[in-house]
Motif scaffolding. Structure first.
Motif, mmCIF file in Angstrom:
data_model
loop_
_atom_site.group_PDB
_atom_site.id
_atom_site.type_symbol
_atom_site.label_atom_id
_atom_site.label_comp_id
_atom_site.label_asym_id
_atom_site.label_seq_id
_atom_site.Cartn_x
_atom_site.Cartn_y
_atom_site.Cartn_z
ATOM 1 N N ARG A 282 -2.150 -5.791 10.795
ATOM 2 C CA ARG A 282 -2.838 -6.950 10.093
ATOM 3 C C ARG A 282 -4.002 -7.406 10.658
ATOM 4 O O ARG A 282 -5.041 -7.599 9.794
ATOM 5 C CB ARG A 282 -1.253 -8.121 10.123
ATOM 6 C CG ARG A 282 -0.148 -7.909 9.502
ATOM 7 C CD ARG A 282 0.675 -9.118 9.604
ATOM 8 N NE ARG A 282 2.086 -8.772 8.917
ATOM 9 C CZ ARG A 282 2.454 -9.005 7.626
ATOM 10 N NH1 ARG A 282 1.270 -9.448 7.026
ATOM 11 N NH2 ARG A 282 3.431 -8.788 7.246
ATOM 12 N N SER A 286 -7.482 -7.194 8.682
ATOM 13 C CA SER A 286 -8.458 -8.416 8.408
ATOM 14 C C SER A 286 -9.779 -8.258 9.094
ATOM 15 O O SER A 286 -10.678 -8.465 8.400
ATOM 16 C CB SER A 286 -7.759 -9.648 9.262
ATOM 17 O OG SER A 286 -8.547 -10.539 9.130
ATOM 18 N N PRO A 291 -7.406 -2.106 3.083
ATOM 19 C CA PRO A 291 -6.071 -2.652 2.678
ATOM 20 C C PRO A 291 -5.062 -1.850 3.595
ATOM 21 O O PRO A 291 -5.270 -1.085 4.361
ATOM 22 C CB PRO A 291 -5.980 -2.172 1.325
ATOM 23 C CG PRO A 291 -6.992 -0.933 1.094
ATOM 24 C CD PRO A 291 -8.015 -1.280 2.183
ATOM 25 N N ARG A 292 -3.541 -2.734 3.633
ATOM 26 C CA ARG A 292 -2.610 -2.070 4.304
ATOM 27 C C ARG A 292 -1.881 -1.304 3.084
ATOM 28 O O ARG A 292 -1.431 -1.662 2.143
ATOM 29 C CB ARG A 292 -1.821 -2.789 4.992
ATOM 30 C CG ARG A 292 -2.663 -3.589 6.209
ATOM 31 C CD ARG A 292 -1.507 -4.673 7.051
ATOM 32 N NE ARG A 292 -1.380 -5.837 6.177
ATOM 33 C CZ ARG A 292 -0.217 -6.139 5.701
ATOM 34 N NH1 ARG A 292 0.820 -5.323 5.795
ATOM 35 N NH2 ARG A 292 -0.076 -7.230 5.010
ATOM 36 N N SER A 293 -1.423 -0.182 3.651
ATOM 37 C CA SER A 293 -0.585 0.715 2.646
ATOM 38 C C SER A 293 0.732 0.062 2.158
ATOM 39 O O SER A 293 1.127 0.056 0.895
ATOM 40 C CB SER A 293 -0.117 2.136 3.271
ATOM 41 O OG SER A 293 0.735 1.841 4.187
ATOM 42 N N THR A 294 1.490 -0.927 2.778
ATOM 43 C CA THR A 294 2.792 -1.785 2.459
ATOM 44 C C THR A 294 2.156 -2.929 1.434
ATOM 45 O O THR A 294 3.242 -3.405 0.947
ATOM 46 C CB THR A 294 3.206 -2.195 3.663
ATOM 47 O OG1 THR A 294 2.529 -2.759 4.537
ATOM 48 C CG2 THR A 294 3.879 -1.251 4.593
ATOM 49 N N GLN A 295 0.960 -3.044 1.422
ATOM 50 C CA GLN A 295 0.709 -4.034 0.353
ATOM 51 C C GLN A 295 0.795 -3.514 -0.984
ATOM 52 O O GLN A 295 0.779 -4.225 -2.092
ATOM 53 C CB GLN A 295 -0.652 -4.494 0.592
ATOM 54 C CG GLN A 295 -0.865 -5.386 1.911
ATOM 55 C CD GLN A 295 -2.342 -5.952 2.149
ATOM 56 O OE1 GLN A 295 -3.293 -5.017 2.413
ATOM 57 N NE2 GLN A 295 -2.526 -7.012 2.027
ATOM 58 N N TYR A 296 0.793 -2.298 -1.125
ATOM 59 C CA TYR A 296 0.571 -1.557 -2.731
ATOM 60 C C TYR A 296 1.582 -0.440 -2.692
ATOM 61 O O TYR A 296 1.333 0.796 -2.676
ATOM 62 C CB TYR A 296 -0.915 -1.048 -2.740
ATOM 63 C CG TYR A 296 -1.924 -1.987 -2.560
ATOM 64 C CD1 TYR A 296 -2.370 -2.707 -3.578
ATOM 65 C CD2 TYR A 296 -2.437 -2.284 -1.383
ATOM 66 C CE1 TYR A 296 -3.105 -3.640 -3.590
ATOM 67 C CE2 TYR A 296 -3.379 -3.044 -0.822
ATOM 68 C CZ TYR A 296 -3.921 -3.972 -2.156
ATOM 69 O OH TYR A 296 -4.813 -5.057 -1.885
ATOM 70 N N ILE A 301 -3.786 1.718 -4.953
ATOM 71 C CA ILE A 301 -4.622 1.258 -3.697
ATOM 72 C C ILE A 301 -5.883 0.876 -4.114
ATOM 73 O O ILE A 301 -6.559 1.536 -4.855
ATOM 74 C CB ILE A 301 -4.666 1.929 -2.473
ATOM 75 C CG1 ILE A 301 -3.035 2.329 -1.964
ATOM 76 C CG2 ILE A 301 -5.220 1.523 -1.444
ATOM 77 C CD1 ILE A 301 -3.088 3.459 -1.106
ATOM 78 N N ASP A 310 0.327 1.504 7.417
ATOM 79 C CA ASP A 310 1.533 0.703 8.184
ATOM 80 C C ASP A 310 2.887 1.078 8.007
ATOM 81 O O ASP A 310 3.719 0.002 7.787
ATOM 82 C CB ASP A 310 1.192 -0.641 8.445
ATOM 83 C CG ASP A 310 1.088 -1.409 6.947
ATOM 84 O OD1 ASP A 310 0.998 -0.510 5.846
ATOM 85 O OD2 ASP A 310 1.152 -2.399 6.928
#
Length: 419
Positions: A282, A286, A291-296, A301, A310
């Motif tokens: 995280r 920031s 972007p982080r892979s777990t966000q998508y 992406i 991550d």
């Protein structure tokens, strides 16, 4: 005397582990809570295996997920040769138990803490005929409980360096137990020579990680992993990709300096932190705006120069999409797995702490890997890749070197079963 000192040291270790758990250390808490109820789980596993696999148990023990990479192809070869024999797979570290699917063996669990009482009960519940220890997992009470009951112990994929445990003055107690092993199988002749000075015969059987990474090369990823790879490939587009695996803060500092160069170079960056869980991923997302892979998980992406990976279990497959790699750990405790990118023909750069990793020395000698003595040198190496092109010929030399060193897993399995 040595046994008494070991018992005291173990008590001190367990006290410290409990204290760390109380203070919120995640891995310490996992180590303690994960071991609760192990006798009941082990008893149930023995009963469950009786009808399905009536043969004698084989116990395979690894320190963590990294050592499992060496044990996995041997376990597969054993399963192929003796399908009627149940397999117990144990780990010391949470990284193994939490990452390996439960159906990898007939039972997967933590190894109980190495007290004499624990190990007597452990052997009573599951008196394995063969115990296979990976690399350097030499727990004294485990060894004594098995040896005293006539079990065969096999140390495999071992590597010994002069003046390092157990090949030093402090290793005498363990070496006495090793002299009673059924087999000691080492990765190379140098290791055999080191341990031979103490009167212990070892056979050179090679490194089964070569078989493991070659299996990965041919492996069809799970549906979930393939979906993630497709997602990354779509995000990557026509750009070249620098895959950075097991990244520690020291490598992240290097990557931060490379980020401004990405957009104009036609390259993108995939960064897999060594600590996938927790705040590190995280924070880095920031700082970089990546972007982080777990966000998508279920959507594309967004466009960006970099991506923070991550998620567990994906990194080794992403090397197939990459064009060059940085492997982390070289400014810390030691470089991580260089064989995973090598099998896909990627040229690599690592930090200076290559320790006794002989595969790194071999890959360096054929030009497939660059050891960078400073962050500046690593930036310079990657700049050359970006401005010109990654050295494909040298990368291919790494893949060919792995092909030349296959076969250890089946050889080790045969040695275990034929003694």
């Amino acid at each position: 005397m040595a046994g008494a000192l070991y018992a005291i040291g173990l008590r001190v270790f367990l006290f410290g582990l409990n204290a760390a758990s109380i203070l919120g250390h995640r891995k310490a808490r996992q180590s303690l809570t994960g071991r609760r109820g192990w006798p009941e789980r082990l008893s149930y596993a023995v009963q469950a295996a009786e009808k399905k696999r009536p043969g004698k148990w084989i116990h395979i023990h690894c320190a963590s997920l990294g050592e499992f990479e060496q044990g996995a192809p041997v376990m597969s070869a054993l399963r192929e040769r003796v399908p009627d024999r149940p397999i117990l797979l144990t780990f010391f570290s949470p990284s193994g138990v939490e990452s390996v699917p439960a159906n990898t063996a007939d039972h997967v669990d933590y190894l109980p803490f190495d007290t004499a009482e624990n190990m007597r009960l452990f052997h009573k519940i599951l008196p394995a005929s063969d115990t296979v220890l990976i690399k350097y997992e030499l727990w004294p009470n485990l060894l004594e409980s098995r040896l005293s009951e006539g079990a065969k112990i096999h140390l495999i994929a071992a590597r010994f360096d002069a003046n390092r445990h157990p090949a030093n003055i402090w290793g005498r107690w363990i070496r006495k137990k090793m002299a009673r092993f059924t087999s000691v199988l080492v990765q190379d002749s140098a290791s055999a020579g080191v341990i031979a000075k103490f009167g212990i015969h070892a056979e050179v059987a090679g490194d089964p990680r070569m078989d493991r990474v070659r299996d990965t090369f041919h492996m069809e990823p799970s549906q979930a992993v393939q979906a993630k790879l497709d997602q990354i490939a779509h995000w990557m587009g026509n750009r070249k990709m620098l895959v950075t695996g097991s990244v520690w803060p020291e490598e992240w500092k290097v990557l931060r300096k490379l980020i401004p160069r990405l957009s104009a170079s036609g390259w993108c960056l995939l960064c897999a932190p060594h600590e996938v869980q927790g705040q590190t991923a995280r924070n880095w997302a920031s700082e970089s705006g990546f972007p982080r892979s777990t966000q998508y998980l279920d959507c594309p992406i967004p466009p960006s120069d970099g991506l923070i990976l991550d998620e567990m279990g994906v990194l080794k497959h992403t090397y197939a999409l990459g064009h060059a790699a940085i492997v982390g750990g070289g400014w810390g405790s030691g470089v991580h797995n260089t064989l995973e990118p090598a099998v896909f023909g990627l040229p690599m750069a690592v930090g200076p702490n290559i320790g006794g990793f002989r595969e790194i020395q071999s890959l360096q000698s054929i030009g497939a890997l660059t050891v960078c003595p400073s962050p500046h040198e690593m930036i310079r190496t990657v700049d050359l890749w970006m401005s010109d092109a990654p050295p494909e010929k040298e990368g291919k030399a790494g893949a060919d070197w792995i092909l030349d060193n296959l076969g250890a897993a089946k050889s080790i399995a045969s040695r275990i079963l034929n003694v």
